[in-house]
Design an enzyme around this catalytic site. Structure first.
Site, PDB file in Angstrom:
ATOM      1  CG  ASP A  14      34.630  15.133 -32.000  1.00 27.96           C
ATOM      2  OD1 ASP A  14      35.817  15.312 -32.303  1.00 27.96           O
ATOM      3  OD2 ASP A  14      34.159  14.011 -31.761  1.00 27.96           O
ATOM      4  CB  CYS A 238      40.316  13.128 -31.260  1.00 27.34           C
ATOM      5  SG  CYS A 238      41.188  13.299 -29.700  1.00 27.34           S
TER       6      CYS A 238
HETATM    7  P1  HMG Z   1      47.232  17.420 -16.906  1.00 28.17           P
HETATM    8  O1  HMG Z   1      48.484  18.066 -17.397  1.00 28.17           O
HETATM    9  O2  HMG Z   1      47.322  16.007 -16.531  1.00 28.17           O
HETATM   10  O3  HMG Z   1      46.534  18.179 -15.711  1.00 28.17           O
HETATM   11  O4  HMG Z   1      46.130  17.652 -18.013  1.00 28.17           O
HETATM   12  P2  HMG Z   1      47.016  19.091 -14.563  1.00 28.17           P
HETATM   13  O5  HMG Z   1      45.936  19.033 -13.532  1.00 28.17           O
HETATM   14  O6  HMG Z   1      48.432  18.747 -14.159  1.00 28.17           O
HETATM   15  O7  HMG Z   1      47.031  20.571 -15.201  1.00 28.17           O
HETATM   16  C1  HMG Z   1      47.942  20.995 -16.198  1.00 28.17           C
HETATM   17  C2  HMG Z   1      47.540  22.369 -16.676  1.00 28.17           C
HETATM   18  O8  HMG Z   1      46.220  22.324 -17.251  1.00 28.17           O
HETATM   19  C3  HMG Z   1      47.429  23.400 -15.554  1.00 28.17           C
HETATM   20  O9  HMG Z   1      47.692  24.667 -16.137  1.00 28.17           O
HETATM   21  C4  HMG Z   1      45.972  23.356 -15.171  1.00 28.17           C
HETATM   22  O10 HMG Z   1      45.518  24.529 -14.579  1.00 28.17           O
HETATM   23  C5  HMG Z   1      45.330  23.174 -16.517  1.00 28.17           C
HETATM   24  P3  HMG Z   1      49.160  25.342 -16.056  1.00 28.17           P
HETATM   25  O11 HMG Z   1      49.473  25.364 -14.593  1.00 28.17           O
HETATM   26  O12 HMG Z   1      50.077  24.456 -16.856  1.00 28.17           O
HETATM   27  O13 HMG Z   1      48.948  26.701 -16.683  1.00 28.17           O
HETATM   28  N1  HMG Z   1      44.034  22.513 -16.439  1.00 28.17           N
HETATM   29  C6  HMG Z   1      42.921  23.009 -16.985  1.00 28.17           C
HETATM   30  N2  HMG Z   1      42.673  24.143 -17.679  1.00 28.17           N
HETATM   31  C7  HMG Z   1      41.424  24.347 -18.093  1.00 28.17           C
HETATM   32  N3  HMG Z   1      40.408  23.483 -17.865  1.00 28.17           N
HETATM   33  C8  HMG Z   1      40.624  22.356 -17.160  1.00 28.17           C
HETATM   34  C9  HMG Z   1      41.917  22.086 -16.698  1.00 28.17           C
HETATM   35  N4  HMG Z   1      42.449  21.064 -16.000  1.00 28.17           N
HETATM   36  C10 HMG Z   1      43.756  21.345 -15.843  1.00 28.17           C
HETATM   37  N5  HMG Z   1      39.602  21.519 -16.969  1.00 28.17           N
HETATM   38  C11 HMG Z   1      43.914  17.657 -18.936  1.00 28.17           C
HETATM   39  C12 HMG Z   1      44.873  17.008 -17.943  1.00 28.17           C
HETATM   40  C13 HMG Z   1      42.740  16.716 -19.076  1.00 28.17           C
HETATM   41  C14 HMG Z   1      43.468  18.999 -18.401  1.00 28.17           C
HETATM   42  C15 HMG Z   1      44.643  17.872 -20.293  1.00 28.17           C
HETATM   43  O14 HMG Z   1      45.288  16.681 -20.665  1.00 28.17           O
HETATM   44  C16 HMG Z   1      43.698  18.284 -21.392  1.00 28.17           C
HETATM   45  O15 HMG Z   1      43.069  19.330 -21.341  1.00 28.17           O
HETATM   46  N6  HMG Z   1      43.615  17.478 -22.455  1.00 28.17           N
HETATM   47  C17 HMG Z   1      42.759  17.770 -23.603  1.00 28.17           C
HETATM   48  C18 HMG Z   1      41.848  16.602 -23.820  1.00 28.17           C
HETATM   49  C19 HMG Z   1      40.902  16.901 -24.960  1.00 28.17           C
HETATM   50  O16 HMG Z   1      40.201  17.888 -24.954  1.00 28.17           O
HETATM   51  N7  HMG Z   1      40.873  15.997 -25.963  1.00 28.17           N
HETATM   52  C20 HMG Z   1      39.947  16.111 -27.065  1.00 28.17           C
HETATM   53  C21 HMG Z   1      38.549  15.821 -26.631  1.00 28.17           C
HETATM   54  S1  HMG Z   1      38.234  14.083 -26.352  1.00 28.17           S
HETATM   55  C22 HMG Z   1      37.694  13.513 -27.897  1.00 28.17           C
HETATM   56  O17 HMG Z   1      37.731  14.228 -28.861  1.00 28.17           O
HETATM   57  C23 HMG Z   1      37.096  12.125 -27.986  1.00 28.17           C
HETATM   58  C24 HMG Z   1      35.572  12.128 -28.061  1.00 28.17           C
HETATM   59  O18 HMG Z   1      35.111  12.917 -29.139  1.00 28.17           O
HETATM   60  C25 HMG Z   1      35.042  10.712 -28.204  1.00 28.17           C
HETATM   61  C26 HMG Z   1      35.710   9.967 -29.370  1.00 28.17           C
HETATM   62  O19 HMG Z   1      35.701  10.440 -30.495  1.00 28.17           O
HETATM   63  O20 HMG Z   1      36.240   8.916 -29.050  1.00 28.17           O
HETATM   64  C27 HMG Z   1      34.960  12.706 -26.770  1.00 28.17           C
HETATM   65 MG    MG Z   2      35.031  12.234 -31.186  1.00 27.17          MG
END
Ligand code: HMG
Ligand code: MG
Length: 302
Positions: A14, A238
């Site tokens: 994070d 985030c």
């Molecule tokens: P999407 O566009 O809906 O998914 O993304 P998709 O299945 O259509 O795939 C799009 C592209 O992503 C493709 O690649 C996939 O291969 C790739 P392209 O063909 O364009 O080259 N892909 C992946 N690559 C690596 N690892 C994977 C993966 N899945 C698909 N697992 C997705 C959906 C979730 C992947 C995208 O929206 C994403 O990665 N988002 C980032 C979310 C994130 O990391 N946010 C920050 C963390 S959450 C947070 O901080 C909150 C927390 O701390 C709690 C709080 O504070 O509240 C936890």
């Molecule tokens: Mg967080």
């Protein structure tokens, strides 16, 4: 409140995910090693998400592999879907975290799908994890407010917590993603979730944007919650929560707990050294009040 508190260190995930400067895999590994050496034996070390979305978390597989030699520590990683689970498992993940949101607006911005769709994506992850003997933690974001949808009802958080629990998550981490909560709201939300699930299986994941995180944690401890997520130096935030700053700083949490007579097992000097090393690489001083105070004190003495 003198019983043990478990701190889950968020700095390498994070924390670093929202820093403008990307640091090398070697530096990320060294950061994790330094945190464990400081007594933080549960660390979230990376995220198996799209590297296009979060370039800072690219090569999390190399980080996880790079810390596999560290004994007596538990490493967590984020996985949004089955693809992420597969890569995480190939790199040796034993504990993974899925992440949902209490609001539709944040779910869409963060993971590009509705809350219901995100649950469908988690189902195969949880099924495979069960078969593999992998533990799954469940996050809920925006439990005390959403940057897009505004007010969040405690009931909505409790209902989603039950869904994640029923899917098989062993712990639910409640995220005040934008750090907007205040102690009364935090207490109401935790009571609503605690009415449905064992309080022992809840964690508080509070960002400190408005400087309320310690007060909110204290209120949650009064409600019986004993797991706290925090990030060394107060790093990060985030990228999909506009204006939100990092998690509550681990230094600030440790200082408060030790001051209350709660032993954390964390060596503050070593933690500060780990934070300062990363702050140097990122080119900015830590935002932690305690880290800043201790650094200033050191300068006065030397
Ligand atoms: P999407 O566009 O809906 O998914 O993304 P998709 O299945 O259509 O795939 C799009 C592209 O992503 C493709 O690649 C996939 O291969 C790739 P392209 O063909 O364009 O080259 N892909 C992946 N690559 C690596 N690892 C994977 C993966 N899945 C698909 N697992 C997705 C959906 C979730 C992947 C995208 O929206 C994403 O990665 N988002 C980032 C979310 C994130 O990391 N946010 C920050 C963390 S959450 C947070 O901080 C909150 C927390 O701390 C709690 C709080 O504070 O509240 C936890
Ligand atoms: Mg967080």
């Amino acid at each position: 409140m003198s019983d043990h508190i478990r701190i889950i260190e968020m700095g390498p995930r994070d924390g670093l995910q929202n820093e403008k400067t990307q640091i090398s895999v070697e530096a990320r590994i060294a950061f994790v090693e330094a945190l464990v050496a400081a007594g933080l034996n549960t660390v979230e070390v990376g995220a198996f998400v799209s590297p296009k979305a979060i370039p800072q978390m690219a090569s999390s597989d190399a980080v996880l592999r790079g810390v596999s030699h560290v004994r007596d520590a538990e490493f967590h990683v984020l996985v949004p879907n089955e693809k992420g689970y597969e890569t995480a498992r190939a790199a040796g993940a034993q504990v993974v975290s899925v992440f949902a949101a209490a609001s539709e607006g944040f779910s869409r911005a963060n993971i590009n799908c509705s809350v219901a769709e995100s649950i469908e994506r988690f189902k195969p992850v949880l099924a495979r994890a069960k078969a593999d003997g992998v533990r799954v933690r469940g996050y809920i974001s925006c439990v005390l407010g959403c940057p897009f949808d505004g007010e969040i009802k405690p009931k909505a958080v409790a209902d989603l917590a039950v869904t994640l629990w029923d899917l098989g998550c062993y712990q639910i981490s409640l995220g005040d993603t934008i750090g907007a909560g205040t102690p009364r709201k935090a207490r109401q939300m935790l009571r609503a979730v605690g009415a449905e699930l064992p309080v022992a299986n809840l964690a508080m994941h509070f960002h400190d944007t408005y400087g309320q995180a310690l007060a909110n944690l204290y209120a949650g401890m009064e409600e019986g919650v004993r797991v706290i997520d925090s990030a060394a130096g107060g790093l990060g935030g985030c990228p999909y929560a506009p204006g939100a700053t990092g998690n509550v700083a681990t230094e600030d949490v440790v200082y408060m707990l030790e001051g209350m007579g709660v032993s954390t097992g964390v060596d503050m000097d070593r933690l500060l050294a780990a934070t300062n090393e990363v702050a140097g690489l990122l080119g900015r001083p830590p935002v932690s009040r305690v880290a800043s105070a201790l650094n200033a004190k050191k300068q006065r003495v030397s």
